[in-house]
Motif scaffolding. Sequence first.
Motif, short mmCIF file in Angstrom:
data_model
loop_
_atom_site.label_atom_id
_atom_site.label_comp_id
_atom_site.label_asym_id
_atom_site.label_seq_id
_atom_site.Cartn_x
_atom_site.Cartn_y
_atom_site.Cartn_z
N TRP A 260 0.80 -1.12 0.13
CA TRP A 260 -0.10 0.06 0.11
C TRP A 260 0.69 1.50 -0.01
CZ3 TRP A 260 0.32 3.67 3.91
CH2 TRP A 260 0.73 3.48 5.10
N PHE B 82 3.44 1.76 -1.83
CA PHE B 82 3.96 1.87 -3.07
C PHE B 82 2.66 2.76 -3.94
CE2 PHE B 82 3.89 0.60 -7.82
CZ PHE B 82 4.94 1.08 -7.86
N TYR B 83 1.44 2.08 -3.66
CA TYR B 83 0.21 2.60 -4.51
C TYR B 83 0.08 4.05 -4.00
CZ TYR B 83 -0.11 -2.07 -6.24
OH TYR B 83 0.15 -3.32 -7.17
N ALA C 39 2.42 6.44 -5.57
CA ALA C 39 2.14 6.41 -7.19
C ALA C 39 0.86 7.35 -7.29
CB ALA C 39 1.83 4.95 -7.47
N LEU C 40 -0.01 7.09 -6.44
CA LEU C 40 -1.33 8.19 -6.53
C LEU C 40 -0.70 9.51 -6.23
CD1 LEU C 40 -4.53 8.22 -6.98
CD2 LEU C 40 -4.56 7.92 -4.34
N ILE D 189 8.89 6.33 -3.82
CA ILE D 189 8.83 5.21 -4.82
C ILE D 189 9.95 4.23 -4.73
CG2 ILE D 189 8.21 4.15 -6.93
CD1 ILE D 189 5.98 6.18 -7.17
#
Length: 191
Positions: free
Chosen positions: A3, A5-6, A9-10, A42
């Motif tokens: 989570w 990482f995501y 990224a968001l 990231i």
Amino acid sequence: MMWPFYLMALVAIISTIRVITNSNPVHALLSLIVSLLAVAGIFFIVGAPFAGALEIIVYAGAIMVLFVFVVMMLNLGSHTVLQEKSWLTSETWAWPAALSIVIAVVLVWMICKGDTHNLPLMGQEVIGPKAVGTALFTRYLLLVEVAAMLLLAALVAAYHLGKRDPFEEQQDIAQSNTNRNVIAGKEKEQG
């Protein structure tokens, strides 16, 4: 658990969209800094700490300072100062601040977790700064020099695009002096 990482990224995607859609160059640069910090996060998450540190030092640090200096060098005149003050609202800073808080939460979570052995590694060995420097200034020396020349050419072009006519500068100075005299006269009448 991916989570962080995501989430990073968001943040990178949202702040990059804000870079493209923002009409004020300084506000777009602020969003670009947030985007670059998210990309550095990231890199840290996927197990490339050296690339993340370079992202922060080179891009979020040096290149963004260069961009801010170029924007300042354009010297858009005194008429844009009032326009900039009208744009400088809490809404302008809300998005970058909120996205930076998300980055800080992920960073604090990663530090407090303390379990760095389970992080996914992209390569089999850790590449240090000496190996990167050796590769950049031996095998990729021509590419480094071309990138330096492109940055220099962009800086010179920005200077010439932002260079103002001396007559126009004199008009701006006369207009600002007139505005100052009008404001001083109104303050005298009220005082």
